[in-house]
Design an enzyme around this catalytic site. Structure first.
Site, PDB file in Angstrom:
ATOM      1  N   LYS A 165       2.525  24.995 -11.075  1.00  0.00           N
ATOM      2  CA  LYS A 165       0.998  24.727 -11.384  1.00  0.00           C
ATOM      3  C   LYS A 165       0.139  25.938 -11.116  1.00  0.00           C
ATOM      4  O   LYS A 165      -0.929  25.841 -11.805  1.00  0.00           O
ATOM      5  CB  LYS A 165       0.460  23.454 -10.725  1.00  0.00           C
ATOM      6  CG  LYS A 165       0.915  22.205 -11.148  1.00  0.00           C
ATOM      7  CD  LYS A 165       0.015  20.941 -10.992  1.00  0.00           C
ATOM      8  CE  LYS A 165       0.477  19.779 -11.657  1.00  0.00           C
ATOM      9  NZ  LYS A 165      -0.039  18.555 -11.405  1.00  0.00           N
ATOM     10  N   LYS A 204       9.344  18.393 -18.837  1.00  0.00           N
ATOM     11  CA  LYS A 204       8.861  17.033 -18.982  1.00  0.00           C
ATOM     12  C   LYS A 204       7.308  16.673 -19.559  1.00  0.00           C
ATOM     13  O   LYS A 204       6.526  17.780 -19.898  1.00  0.00           O
ATOM     14  CB  LYS A 204       8.555  16.543 -17.404  1.00  0.00           C
ATOM     15  CG  LYS A 204       7.227  16.869 -17.019  1.00  0.00           C
ATOM     16  CD  LYS A 204       7.111  16.275 -15.384  1.00  0.00           C
ATOM     17  CE  LYS A 204       5.611  16.437 -15.068  1.00  0.00           C
ATOM     18  NZ  LYS A 204       4.663  15.378 -15.218  1.00  0.00           N
ATOM     19  N   LYS A 211       0.446  16.040 -18.543  1.00  0.00           N
ATOM     20  CA  LYS A 211      -0.885  16.414 -18.688  1.00  0.00           C
ATOM     21  C   LYS A 211      -1.300  17.630 -18.651  1.00  0.00           C
ATOM     22  O   LYS A 211      -2.031  18.041 -19.838  1.00  0.00           O
ATOM     23  CB  LYS A 211      -1.801  15.527 -18.096  1.00  0.00           C
ATOM     24  CG  LYS A 211      -1.683  14.019 -17.961  1.00  0.00           C
ATOM     25  CD  LYS A 211      -2.773  13.361 -16.944  1.00  0.00           C
ATOM     26  CE  LYS A 211      -1.985  12.455 -16.025  1.00  0.00           C
ATOM     27  NZ  LYS A 211      -2.120  12.935 -14.660  1.00  0.00           N
TER      28      LYS A 211
HETATM   29  P1  ATP Z   1      -0.257  16.355 -14.036  1.00  0.00           P
HETATM   30  O1  ATP Z   1       0.085  17.497 -14.975  1.00  0.00           O
HETATM   31  O2  ATP Z   1      -1.736  16.433 -14.049  1.00  0.00           O
HETATM   32  O3  ATP Z   1       0.406  16.362 -12.931  1.00  0.00           O
HETATM   33  P2  ATP Z   1       1.501  14.371 -14.882  1.00  0.00           P
HETATM   34  O4  ATP Z   1       1.672  14.194 -16.452  1.00  0.00           O
HETATM   35  O5  ATP Z   1       2.503  15.237 -14.038  1.00  0.00           O
HETATM   36  O6  ATP Z   1      -0.139  15.124 -14.762  1.00  0.00           O
HETATM   37  P3  ATP Z   1       0.776  12.556 -12.661  1.00  0.00           P
HETATM   38  O7  ATP Z   1      -0.605  11.926 -12.546  1.00  0.00           O
HETATM   39  O8  ATP Z   1       1.057  13.807 -11.874  1.00  0.00           O
HETATM   40  O9  ATP Z   1       1.002  12.921 -14.220  1.00  0.00           O
HETATM   41  O10 ATP Z   1       1.852  11.591 -12.496  1.00  0.00           O
HETATM   42  C1  ATP Z   1       1.801  10.150 -12.366  1.00  0.00           C
HETATM   43  C2  ATP Z   1       3.086   9.339 -12.225  1.00  0.00           C
HETATM   44  O11 ATP Z   1       3.852   9.530 -13.576  1.00  0.00           O
HETATM   45  C3  ATP Z   1       4.070   9.858 -11.331  1.00  0.00           C
HETATM   46  O12 ATP Z   1       4.501   8.932 -10.584  1.00  0.00           O
HETATM   47  C4  ATP Z   1       4.833  10.660 -12.043  1.00  0.00           C
HETATM   48  O13 ATP Z   1       5.971  10.958 -11.348  1.00  0.00           O
HETATM   49  C5  ATP Z   1       4.961  10.148 -13.659  1.00  0.00           C
HETATM   50  N1  ATP Z   1       5.088  10.925 -14.561  1.00  0.00           N
HETATM   51  C6  ATP Z   1       4.570  12.198 -14.932  1.00  0.00           C
HETATM   52  N2  ATP Z   1       5.263  12.598 -15.878  1.00  0.00           N
HETATM   53  C7  ATP Z   1       6.306  12.023 -15.934  1.00  0.00           C
HETATM   54  C8  ATP Z   1       7.195  12.146 -17.407  1.00  0.00           C
HETATM   55  N3  ATP Z   1       7.164  13.092 -18.130  1.00  0.00           N
HETATM   56  N4  ATP Z   1       8.307  11.093 -17.317  1.00  0.00           N
HETATM   57  C9  ATP Z   1       8.347  10.102 -16.304  1.00  0.00           C
HETATM   58  N5  ATP Z   1       7.411  10.019 -15.332  1.00  0.00           N
HETATM   59  C10 ATP Z   1       6.319  10.915 -15.320  1.00  0.00           C
HETATM   60 MG    MG Z   2       2.168  15.513 -12.290  1.00  0.00          MG
END
Ligand code: ATP
Ligand code: MG
Length: 332
Positions: free
Chosen positions: A112, A195, A198
């Protein structure tokens, strides 16, 4: 009942399909068997560049989306992290037993801060995993449903719990990650080596749960697929089509083998068109329910207050015990 704890950051205007499949569906399923604590980590969200007005709105959207996904605020504690000050208070204590080297090995910080460089990343982003450990340990959670990307943080949490218990006496439950292997990671539709995320995905690589259904369908139809034409599950050789198969399987509750069987001899396009319809239906439904919930802010406030109250009933005694064990004089 054993306890589960999990959160999802309000760092975008909407959660995405990866969050839904990798996290929220497990959250919903676990509500029967576990005493569940689900929260919106607004304090984690401020560790990267953000806008306060946007954060407040996103926090409401997050609450509405979690309810739309099936989190039942009457049964489970659904709350906002900043409403429960014990998270931050415990995090500070845990900071004291976390090694700098240990914290430096957390890969999320590297990922990040890659864009800006570590020099201009916040210290909050660096200590993020320690706040996350506090989020979990303050509830004495037994299980933590997360996607594969969060495994390292749960491992750190376990280490800190064991260390504290060892030094100061049995205090924390050592939590287990709850990772559903088949759906633990949904990949970016345009770049299946990363992955769905967001913060990292390009707009066409991620299906947001609030996307216009036509737009969401188009993203699925335009997903990058692999060379060759046969539809089979092979994440190494065929990461694109394998990702679509994972999504298909998760949203229909059918096995990947079953789906592969159905599409034997057909082209990628056939699978994409069918999956695009499934995803369009999901986001249409999901968007409607979320917008309806967002129409009544007073009700959302009431539900979040209820959740915070339930959370504090568990968090406050844990913190009291931690303070006592830590050698702090009790405030009289
Ligand atoms: P950020 O980029 O802000 O970290 P993020 O997309 O990683 O956002 P989080 O809010 O960090 O989302 O994660 C929320 C939940 O969703 C966590 O349990 C994380 O493991 C799960 N998660 C996030 N992205 C994925 C993905 N691509 N596939 C499966 N699970 C996911
Ligand atoms: Mg995350």
């Amino acid at each position: 009942r054993p306890r589960v704890l999990s959160g999802a950051q309000p760092t975008a205007d909407s959660y995405h399909l990866g969050n839904y499949i990798g996290a929220f569906r497990q959250w919903v399923a676990l509500q029967d068997e576990f005493e569940a604590f689900y929260f919106i980590p607004d304090m984690h969200a401020i560790t990267v560049d953000y806008d306060p007005v946007q954060l407040r709105e996103r926090t409401y959207v997050a609450a509405a989306q979690l309810i739309a996904a099936g989190v039942d605020p009457e049964r489970s504690a659904l709350f906002v992290q900043s409403h429960v000050p014990e998270h931050a208070q415990l995090a500070w204590v845990l900071n004291g037993i976390t090694g700098f080297g240990e914290a430096s090995r957390m890969t999320q910080f590297k990922d990040k801060s890659a864009k800006t460089g570590a020099e201009s990343a916040s210290v909050g982003l660096f200590t993020y995993p320690i706040l996350m450990a506090a989020d979990i340990l303050i509830y004495q959670a037994d299980r933590v449903p997360v996607g594969e990307d969060q495994r390292q943080h749960v491992e750190l949490t376990r280490n800190l719990a064991q260390r504290f218990n060892h030094r100061f006496g049995e205090t924390f439950t050592v939590p287990e990650p709850h990772i559903v292997k088949d759906v633990a990671k949904i990949y970016d539709l345009q770049d299946p080596s990363g992955k769905m995320s967001k913060s990292f995905s390009s707009p066409t690589g991620v299906v947001n749960l609030m996307d216009d259904p036509k737009k969401a369908a188009k993203k699925i139809r335009s997903a990058v697929t692999d060379s060759g034409t046969d539809i089979r599950f092979d994440p190494e050789q065929k990461p694109g089509i394998s990702n679509l198969l994972t999504i298909y399987s998760a949203l229909t509750d059918r096995s990947v083998d079953d789906i592969v069987g159905e599409y034997a001899g057909q082209q990628y396009g056939h699978l994409k068109v069918a999956l695009a319809d499934i995803v369009a239906d999901l986001v249409a439904d999901f968007g409607d329910r979320t917008r309806e919930l967002l129409g009544d802010r007073a009700e959302l406030d009431r539900l979040l207050a209820l959740g915070a109250e339930r959370a504090r009933a568990v968090a406050a005694p844990t913190l009291e015990l931690v303070y006592e064990r830590s050698g702090f004089v009790k405030a009289k």
